[in-house]
Scaffold this active site. Structure first.
Site, PDB file in Angstrom:
ATOM      1  N   ASP A  21      -0.658  -6.339   0.093  1.00 31.35           N
ATOM      2  CA  ASP A  21      -0.638  -6.547   1.069  1.00 31.35           C
ATOM      3  C   ASP A  21      -0.634  -8.175   1.217  1.00 31.35           C
ATOM      4  O   ASP A  21      -0.773  -8.933   0.093  1.00 31.35           O
ATOM      5  CB  ASP A  21      -2.572  -6.705   1.685  1.00 31.35           C
ATOM      6  N   HIS A  38       8.688  -8.194   3.267  1.00 24.19           N
ATOM      7  CA  HIS A  38       8.421  -7.149   2.372  1.00 24.19           C
ATOM      8  C   HIS A  38       9.997  -6.992   1.872  1.00 24.19           C
ATOM      9  O   HIS A  38       9.353  -6.087   0.624  1.00 24.19           O
ATOM     10  CB  HIS A  38       9.120  -6.040   4.136  1.00 24.19           C
ATOM     11  N   LEU A 132       6.176   8.537 -15.559  1.00 24.13           N
ATOM     12  CA  LEU A 132       5.811   8.315 -14.903  1.00 24.13           C
ATOM     13  C   LEU A 132       5.739   9.300 -12.937  1.00 24.13           C
ATOM     14  O   LEU A 132       7.214   9.158 -13.095  1.00 24.13           O
ATOM     15  CB  LEU A 132       5.722   6.534 -14.569  1.00 24.13           C
TER      16      LEU A 132
HETATM   17  C1  FPP Z   1       1.832  -5.882   3.881  1.00 24.03           C
HETATM   18  O1  FPP Z   1       1.887  -6.598   3.983  1.00 24.03           O
HETATM   19  C2  FPP Z   1       2.831  -4.696   3.997  1.00 24.03           C
HETATM   20  C3  FPP Z   1       3.479  -3.595   4.228  1.00 24.03           C
HETATM   21  C4  FPP Z   1       2.609  -3.308   5.108  1.00 24.03           C
HETATM   22  C5  FPP Z   1       4.711  -3.504   3.847  1.00 24.03           C
HETATM   23  C6  FPP Z   1       5.026  -2.629   2.593  1.00 24.03           C
HETATM   24  C7  FPP Z   1       5.772  -2.482   2.341  1.00 24.03           C
HETATM   25  C8  FPP Z   1       7.233  -2.515   1.022  1.00 24.03           C
HETATM   26  C9  FPP Z   1       6.566  -3.524   0.268  1.00 24.03           C
HETATM   27  C10 FPP Z   1       8.332  -1.710   1.425  1.00 24.03           C
HETATM   28  C11 FPP Z   1       7.548  -0.797   0.007  1.00 24.03           C
HETATM   29  C12 FPP Z   1       9.095  -0.442  -0.856  1.00 24.03           C
HETATM   30  C13 FPP Z   1       8.829   0.326  -1.698  1.00 24.03           C
HETATM   31  C14 FPP Z   1      10.610   0.057  -2.511  1.00 24.03           C
HETATM   32  C15 FPP Z   1       7.807   1.094  -1.648  1.00 24.03           C
HETATM   33  P1  FPP Z   1       1.460  -7.876   5.259  1.00 24.03           P
HETATM   34  O2  FPP Z   1       3.122  -7.234   6.520  1.00 24.03           O
HETATM   35  O3  FPP Z   1       0.512  -7.220   6.379  1.00 24.03           O
HETATM   36  O4  FPP Z   1       1.130  -9.021   5.312  1.00 24.03           O
HETATM   37  P2  FPP Z   1      -0.124  -9.557   6.177  1.00 24.03           P
HETATM   38  O5  FPP Z   1      -0.958  -9.481   5.274  1.00 24.03           O
HETATM   39  O6  FPP Z   1       0.232 -11.195   5.222  1.00 24.03           O
HETATM   40  O7  FPP Z   1       0.640 -10.401   7.111  1.00 24.03           O
END
Ligand code: FPP
Length: 244
Positions: A21, A38, A132
């Site tokens: 997050d 992201h 893993l």
């Molecule tokens: C939460 O941060 C993050 C997400 C909903 C997306 C996570 C996805 C990735 C990091 C890509 C994953 C990649 C692989 C290779 C598995 P948020 O957007 O909710 O952040 P905020 O709370 O600060 O708005």
């Protein structure tokens, strides 16, 4: 399994689950579009797989996209899907080389066809890998997973292949997307939020929770070791009493 890290003997959790997050806030702090958070977050995941393996963790499960994340703007959703596309495609050869098994949990039928194909290829090509086990939750929700499992069991019962009294906890576990993977020992959530957001609600029953203010794109091996140290300070009793 134990490992000596910086002169300290640490018990290494077998399965670490992560709620990544804070990507949006990380980007905002830098006056960048959310998508950049992201993108950096996905790079962190790649490095983390190597670090987790290095530390002796056997299973790593990350929450990449929830069943609720479709509510975000179309631009953000397609941005995350493109990042996943690129990373999954690009990680096929590297995963095999690193002996890493990759699995995806969640309702894959709700994903674009090409992404489903890439996931199938990645899962098949890494099925024999013994290092893993890296699980990515995409279009995943704990309640949705339990609902789909209940439906599967009900169908077996309706067709006479399963008696209702044969449904026990093991049978339910085996009907979930995570079948065959032990429950997480440690859950890490970054960015200071303290909730589980519909993540592995069945599997987290006895898991230790570690919350950190670190935003996901800033997470690294040092932060992971900090979480493992916290885990070592906990005493897991699984509902029993303390031995004195
Ligand atoms: C939460 O941060 C993050 C997400 C909903 C997306 C996570 C996805 C990735 C990091 C890509 C994953 C990649 C692989 C290779 C598995 P948020 O957007 O909710 O952040 P905020 O709370 O600060 O708005």
């Amino acid at each position: 399994m134990t490992r000596v890290i910086d002169g300290e003997e640490l018990n290494i959790p077998e399965h670490v689950a992560i709620i990544m997050d804070g990507n949006g806030r990380w980007a905002k702090k830098r006056m960048m579009p959310r998508g950049m958070g992201h993108k950096k977050g996905a790079d962190v995941v790649e490095q983390l797989c190597e670090d987790a393996d290095d530390l002796g963790i056997r299973y790593l499960t990350v929450y990449a996209f929830s069943t609720e994340n479709w509510k975000r703007s179309e631009e953000e959703v397609s941005g995350i899907m493109n990042i996943l596309r690129k990373h999954l495609l690009g990680s096929i050869d590297r995963s095999v080389k690193n002996n890493m098994r990759v699995r995806v949990i969640g309702d894959k039928s709700g994903l674009a066809e090409d992404l489903q194909d890439t996931i199938r290829t990645l899962e098949e090509k890494t099925a024999h890998c013994t290092g893993l086990t890296f699980t990515i939750a995409i279009n995943y929700g704990g309640r949705d997973e339990l609902t789909r499992a209940a439906r599967k069991l009900a169908q077996l019962a309706a067709s006479g292949e399963l008696k209702p009294e044969e449904i026990d906890e093991a049978r339910i576990s085996d009907s979930l997307d995570t079948a065959g993977v032990p429950d997480p020992d440690l859950l890490i959530r970054t960015s200071g939020e303290m909730r589980i957001s519909n993540y592995m609600i069945w599997q987290l029953a006895y898991t230790e929770f570690y919350f950190t203010d670190c935003l996901w794109p800033d997470f690294n091996k040092e932060e992971l070791i900090r979480a493992i140290r916290y885990f070592n300070g906990r005493e897991r009793r699984f509902g029993g009493v303390k031995n004195v």
